[in-house]
Design an enzyme around this catalytic site. Structure first.
Site, PDB file in Angstrom:
ATOM      1  N   SER A   9       0.856  -1.196   0.000  1.00 38.70           N
ATOM      2  CA  SER A   9       0.000   0.000   0.000  1.00 38.70           C
ATOM      3  C   SER A   9       0.881   1.232   0.000  1.00 38.70           C
ATOM      4  O   SER A   9       2.010   1.206   0.523  1.00 38.70           O
ATOM      5  CB  SER A   9      -0.891   0.017   1.243  1.00 38.70           C
TER       6      SER A   9
ATOM      7  N   TYR B 102      -1.927  -0.898  10.234  1.00 35.81           N
ATOM      8  CA  TYR B 102      -2.038  -1.190   8.807  1.00 35.81           C
ATOM      9  C   TYR B 102      -0.821  -0.664   8.047  1.00 35.81           C
ATOM     10  O   TYR B 102      -0.193  -1.391   7.269  1.00 35.81           O
ATOM     11  CB  TYR B 102      -3.317  -0.571   8.249  1.00 35.81           C
TER      12      TYR B 102
END
Length: 260
Positions: free
Chosen positions: A152, A166
Site C-alpha cells: 500500500s 495497517y
C-alpha cells in the site's frame, strides 16, 4: 482482449490469489482467469468464495475457491496443503489477503495489532515458505515463478489519518519483498510488490466525498484506480515481460507518492 503477444501471455499458468473474493484481490483474480490462468482464490467464508469462483470461471475460465483463515497460526500451512493436493506447480502467488484496524494510538489494542500483522505480514511469509516446492517446480531460467505481494502507499508515507498497524504492516511487506527476493532469486522465483493508492475496496470507499476530495487534491491523474489498473500491473509482473523485475515495490497510485 489481445492474447497473442507472448511477452504478456499467461495462458496455461496456475495462480493462487489470497483474499481473491473482493476488492483488489477480486480484480486481480478476474484478470488472471480471463487470461487463461487456472486461478485459486481464498476467503474465510466457504460458500461465498465458492460462489464467487463459479462467477469468475464462466465460459472457458478456471477458478477454484479455497476456504482459508489466514489470521490463524496454522492457516498458511493448511492452505498450502489444500493447494498441494490439487497442484504440483504454482506459477503465480499473489499475497493479497489483508486486515485493517482503525483507531487512534490511544485506542489500539494488542488484539487489533496482532490481527493486522498476522494477516498482512505473517501469513504472506509463511504461505510463501509453505508453497516453495510448487513455486520451484514451476520455475525456469527464462520464466521464473512469481510472488506478488500487495502492499500500500500507506507503507511508503505517513497519511493524515491514524492507521498505525495497517501502515506498519504494509511497510513490512515491502521490506519482506526485498528480503525474499534475495533469498529466492537463485531458485528462479522473483518477489515483487505493488503499492496501491485509492482503489474501491472494503477498506476504501472511493465514492465518498472525503475520498473524492483527497483524490482530486493529491492524485495527479485525478481518479481512483480501476480493475484494469490492478490487472495490468499484475499481468506485467507475472508475464515474460516482467521476468527480470525482482525485489521492487511499484506504486500503483496515479502519481500520489511522486507528488508528495
Amino acid at each position: 482482449m489481445n492474447m497473442l503477444d507472448p511477452l504478456f501471455s499467461l495462458t496455461g499458468k496456475i495462480a493462487l490469489v489470497t483474499g481473491g473474493g473482493r476488492g483488489i484481490g477480486a480484480m486481480i483474480a478476474r484478470g488472471l482467469v480471463g487470461r487463461g490462468v487456472r486461478t485459486y482464490i481464498t476467503g474465510r467464508d466457504p460458500g461465498q468464495i465458492d460462489a464467487f469462483a463459479q462467477e469468475l470461471a464462466g465460459p472457458g475460465g478456471e477458478c477454484i475457491g479455497l476456504a482459508a483463515e489466514l489470521s490463524d497460526q496454522s492457516g498458511p500451512g493448511k492452505l498450502a496443503e489444500q493447494l498441494a493436493e490439487r497442484e504440483e506447480r504454482l506459477h503465480i502467488l499473489v499475497n493479497n489477503a489483508g486486515a485493517n484496524a482503525a483507531g487512534s494510538l490511544a485506542a489500539m489494542t494488542v488484539e487489533d495489532w496482532d490481527l493486522v500483522m498476522n494477516v498482512n505480514v505473517r501469513a504472506a511469509f509463511f504461505l510463501t515458505q509453505q508453497l516453495l516446492p510448487q513455486l520451484r517446480a514451476a520455475a525456469n531460467d527464462d520464466d521464473p515463478a512469481r510472488v506478488i505481494n500487495v502492499g500500500s502507499i500507506g507503507g511508503l508515507h505517513i497519511p493524515n489519518w491514524e492507521a498505525h498497524a495497517y501502515n506498519t504492516s504494509k511497510a513490512a511487506i515491502h521490506h519482506l519483498t526485498r528480503s525474499l527476493c534475495k533469498a529466492l532469486g537463485r531458485d528462479r522465483v522473483t518477489v515483487n510488490a505493488i503499492a496501491p493508492g485509492p482503489f474501491p475496496s472494503g477498506l476504501t470507499d472511493t465514492s465518498s466525498d472525503a475520498v473524492k476530495n483527497s483524490i482530486a487534491t493529491h492524485v495527479p491523474l485525478g481518479r481512483p484506480g480501476t480493475a484494469e489498473d490492478a490487472e495490468g500491473a499484475v499481468v506485467f509482473l507475472a508475464s515474460r515481460a516482467g521476468a527480470y523485475v525482482n525485489g521492487t515495490t511499484i506504486p500503483l497510485d496515479g502519481g500520489y507518492i511522486a507528488a508528495l
